[in-house]
Design an enzyme around this catalytic site. Structure first.
Site, PDB file in Angstrom:
ATOM      1  N   ASP A  83      33.138 -21.796 -32.369  1.00 35.95           N
ATOM      2  CA  ASP A  83      32.143 -22.468 -33.206  1.00 35.95           C
ATOM      3  C   ASP A  83      32.598 -22.425 -34.666  1.00 35.95           C
ATOM      4  O   ASP A  83      32.918 -21.360 -35.198  1.00 35.95           O
ATOM      5  CB  ASP A  83      30.800 -21.748 -33.041  1.00 35.95           C
ATOM      6  CG  ASP A  83      29.635 -22.502 -33.648  1.00 35.95           C
ATOM      7  OD1 ASP A  83      29.719 -23.735 -33.776  1.00 35.95           O
ATOM      8  OD2 ASP A  83      28.614 -21.854 -33.972  1.00 35.95           O
ATOM      9  N   SER A 235      18.058 -24.459 -32.490  1.00 34.65           N
ATOM     10  CA  SER A 235      17.075 -23.521 -31.954  1.00 34.65           C
ATOM     11  C   SER A 235      15.671 -24.054 -32.239  1.00 34.65           C
ATOM     12  O   SER A 235      15.432 -24.690 -33.276  1.00 34.65           O
ATOM     13  CB  SER A 235      17.240 -22.140 -32.577  1.00 34.65           C
ATOM     14  OG  SER A 235      18.356 -21.467 -32.020  1.00 34.65           O
TER      15      SER A 235
END
Length: 354
Positions: A83, A235
Site C-alpha cells: 500500500d 472505512s
C-alpha cells in the site's frame, strides 16, 4: 492454493460483479482475524501492508507471517499488496519479499507529503509497471490527491499523506487525465480521488455528493469501462464501534466514514478494490478497552487479544458479504506470476479502451 496477483483477482471480480476489501495488517492478530473471516465466507482476500507496517513488523517477519497464513488457509486465494509505495526501491523490495502486487503512489513525491505533477507521477509509475510486469506482479497507480473536500487537506496515515491545503481540483481526479494516465502507464488498477481520506475523521456529517464525489467514479468508469478502480480511505467508521471505544474510556470525536451503500454504488461502476484499515483498528481497540476496563487486573495479552480478533473477524465477514466477495474463493484458480509475466509480455493484458 497459491497466492494470486491483484490483476487476476480483480479481473475475476469484474467478470462476476463484486468488489474485494483490501485489509491493512501489521501483525499476527490482524492477519489471523482477516483470514478466518475469509475462510468462513469463502472469499478471496487482499492483505496489504504499508511502508509503516513493513517497518513496524519487519519485512522478514511479515513475509513469514504471510507464508503461514497462506499455508493455514490453502483454499483461499491471497493477494499480498504493498500500500502506497513511494519509490521504485520500496516496490522492488516488496516484490523480493513475496508481494504479488504493489502500489506506486506517484500522486505524491517520494516524501509522501508533497503533491507531484503529472509528468513525475506517470513517469515513475510507468517505470514500476515495466519492472513489476516483467516478473508477473500487478501494479496499482493513483491519479489525484487523496484528501477531504471539506477541509481541503489530507490526514497522515503511517507517515503518508499530503501536508497542508491543496486545491479542490487536486482532490478530484480529472476523468480525462485518468484516461491519459492509464494509456501512459499501463497500470492494472487505478486509485482515484473523490473525497475519501485516511483515518477516522473523514466527514463532519453524513457525506453527500458535495463531499463524497461518487459521480467522479461513475464518469471515469464510463470512459474506462475495463479499468479496475480503487477506493482508498473507505472505512465506514461504524457508530457502534465509536460508542464501544468511548464507553470504555476512549475519546473519539463524532465522525462519519464512507457509507457501505456508497461503496456498493461504486462497485456497480467499476470499483473492484476497497481499502479498509480504520474500521479494523476500531474493532480491535474497542474490544481491548472493554476487557481492560472490566478486568483492570488482567495482564495476559491473550485474554484481550482473543476477543479483539473476534471483533475484527466479525467486521471483515460483514465487508466480504456486503461487497459480494463471499463465495468466490473456490471459483478462482490462481495463476503463478511466471504465467502472468508471459501474458504481460504478449500484450494480452494491455489496457483496453472503449
Amino acid at each position: 492454493m497459491a497466492r494470486i496477483t491483484l490483476r487476476q483477482l480483480l479481473d475475476h471480480a469484474a467478470e462476476y460483479g463484486y468488489g474485494v476489501p483490501a485489509f491493512n495488517m501489521n501483525n499476527m492478530e490482524q492477519g489471523l482475524a482477516i483470514m478466518e473471516a475469509a475462510e468462513e465466507t469463502k472469499s478471496p482476500v487482499i492483505l496489504q501492508a504499508s511502508r509503516g507496517a513493513r517497518a513496524y513488523a519487519n519485512d522478514v517477519v511479515l513475509a513469514k507471517l504471510i507464508d503461514a497464513l497462506v499455508e493455514i488457509h490453502p483454499d483461499i486465494p491471497v493477494c499480498m499488496h504493498l500500500d502506497h509505495g513511494n519509490n521504485e526501491a520500496t516496490c522492488v523490495t516488496a516484490i523480493q519479499y513475496g508481494f504479488t502486487s504493489v502500489m506506486m503512489d506517484g500522486s505524491l513525491k517520494e516524501d509522501g507529503k508533497t503533491p507531484a505533477d503529472y509528468a513525475y507521477n506517470s513517469g515513475i509509475t510507468r517505470r514500476v509497471v515495466d519492472m513489476a510486469h516483467w516478473g508477473g506482479v500487478s501494479v496499482e497507480g493513483e491519479i489525484g490527491v487523496l484528501g477531504s473536500l471539506e477541509s481541503g487537506g489530507g490526514e497522515q496515515e503511517d507517515g503518508h499523506g499530503v501536508e497542508g491545503a491543496v486545491s479542490h481540483d487536486q482532490l478530484l481526479t480529472d476523468p480525462e487525465q485518468a484516461v491519459e494516465f492509464v494509456k501512459d502507464t499501463h497500470v492494472d488498477a487505478l486509485a482515484v480521488a473523490m473525497g475519501t481520506s485516511h483515518g477516522a475523521y473523514k466527514f463532519s456529517r453524513k457525506p453527500d455528493g458535495a463531499v463524497l464525489a461518487m459521480n467522479v467514479i461513475e464518469e471515469i468508469h464510463r470512459r474506462l469501462p475495463n479499468m479496475h478502480l480503487v477506493m482508498h480511505g473507505s472505512s465506514s467508521v461504524p457508530e457502534d464501534l465509536q460508542e464501544i471505544i468511548n464507553k470504555y474510556g476512549g475519546q473519539m470525536k463524532p465522525t462519519w466514514g464512507v457509507p457501505v451503500e456508497e461503496i456498493q454504488r461504486g462497485i456497480k461502476h467499476g470499483v473492484r478494490k476497497i481499502n479498509i484499515d480504520t474500521d479494523n483498528r476500531m474493532a480491535l481497540t474497542g474490544a481491548i478497552r472493554k476487557v481492560l476496563t472490566e478486568n483492570p487486573s488482567e495482564f495476559d495479552p491473550r485474554k484481550y487479544l482473543t476477543p479483539a480478533m473476534a471483533a475484527m473477524r466479525k467486521l471483515c465477514k460483514e465487508r466480504f458479504e456486503q461487497f459480494g466477495t463471499a463465495g468466490n474463493a473456490q471459483k478462482i484458480k490462481p495463476l503463478p506470476v511466471a504465467e502472468m509475466a508471459k501474458r504481460y509480455k504478449s500484450g494480452s493484458l494491455d489496457p483496453k479502451f472503449g
